[in-house]
Scaffold this active site. Sequence first.
Site, PDB file in Angstrom:
ATOM      1  N   ALA A   1       0.834  -1.208   0.000  1.00 38.72           N
ATOM      2  CA  ALA A   1       0.000   0.000   0.000  1.00 38.72           C
ATOM      3  C   ALA A   1       0.868   1.258   0.000  1.00 38.72           C
ATOM      4  O   ALA A   1       0.588   2.222   0.695  1.00 38.72           O
ATOM      5  CB  ALA A   1      -0.927  -0.002   1.207  1.00 38.72           C
ATOM      6  N   CYS A   2       1.912   1.247  -0.793  1.00 42.06           N
ATOM      7  CA  CYS A   2       2.901   2.325  -0.824  1.00 42.06           C
ATOM      8  C   CYS A   2       2.864   3.012  -2.184  1.00 42.06           C
ATOM      9  O   CYS A   2       2.511   2.391  -3.185  1.00 42.06           O
ATOM     10  CB  CYS A   2       4.284   1.698  -0.572  1.00 42.06           C
ATOM     11  SG  CYS A   2       5.677   2.827  -0.698  1.00 42.06           S
ATOM     12  N   GLY A   3       3.268   4.268  -2.207  1.00 38.04           N
ATOM     13  CA  GLY A   3       3.373   4.967  -3.484  1.00 38.04           C
ATOM     14  C   GLY A   3       4.357   4.302  -4.437  1.00 38.04           C
ATOM     15  O   GLY A   3       4.263   4.452  -5.654  1.00 38.04           O
ATOM     16  N   PHE A   4       5.301   3.535  -3.885  1.00 35.30           N
ATOM     17  CA  PHE A   4       6.291   2.844  -4.715  1.00 35.30           C
ATOM     18  C   PHE A   4       5.865   1.417  -5.090  1.00 35.30           C
ATOM     19  O   PHE A   4       6.580   0.723  -5.809  1.00 35.30           O
ATOM     20  CB  PHE A   4       7.651   2.786  -4.002  1.00 35.30           C
ATOM     21  CG  PHE A   4       8.260   4.138  -3.772  1.00 35.30           C
ATOM     22  CD1 PHE A   4       8.605   4.961  -4.832  1.00 35.30           C
ATOM     23  CD2 PHE A   4       8.506   4.598  -2.488  1.00 35.30           C
ATOM     24  CE1 PHE A   4       9.171   6.216  -4.630  1.00 35.30           C
ATOM     25  CE2 PHE A   4       9.068   5.858  -2.264  1.00 35.30           C
ATOM     26  CZ  PHE A   4       9.401   6.661  -3.343  1.00 35.30           C
ATOM     27  N   THR A   5       4.698   0.979  -4.612  1.00 36.99           N
ATOM     28  CA  THR A   5       4.239  -0.385  -4.882  1.00 36.99           C
ATOM     29  C   THR A   5       4.240  -0.735  -6.367  1.00 36.99           C
ATOM     30  O   THR A   5       4.570  -1.869  -6.724  1.00 36.99           O
ATOM     31  CB  THR A   5       2.850  -0.629  -4.243  1.00 36.99           C
ATOM     32  OG1 THR A   5       2.968  -0.411  -2.836  1.00 36.99           O
ATOM     33  CG2 THR A   5       2.337  -2.034  -4.500  1.00 36.99           C
TER      34      THR A   5
END
Length: 160
Positions: A36-40
């Site tokens: 659930a990360c912007g980098f996912t």
Amino acid sequence: MSQSIYDFQVIDNKKHTVPLSQYKDKVVLIVNTASACGFTPQYAGLETLYKQYKEQGFEILAFPCNQFGQQEKGDNEQIQQFCDLNFNISFSLMDKVEVNGENTAELYQYLKSQAKGILGTKRIKWNFTKFLVNRQGQVVKRYAPTAKPESLCADIEKLL
């Protein structure tokens, strides 16, 4: 004192012990991940890298971590389902680990001691910090979370 990643054992997402010595003579990229990360979306780039280089002896080990913004709340099965559904990854997912603090996984203690971050810091700043390891099990380089997987191609090719 450990001399290479081959001195460590880790746990995979099925709770099996994995001696890293099984990756001898391979180039390995070790990444702390989160769903659930912007980098996912980097999972897609990692899968592309893996498919591009695996025949030449390249491996990726993804270690889910919930230490940054609680962005990996799921258990191992949920994480695997998420990765299968959204990115269809074929590289290895490991057991969830801590990469900072008093419960830091031994492997991550070693990685951080071998390749420090910006301004010489050891602490992992966020999800998708990457460590590139050569065929001898030595940490060659650390990459910030913002480093897109495709930007690692030249470094990987040098080691292959």
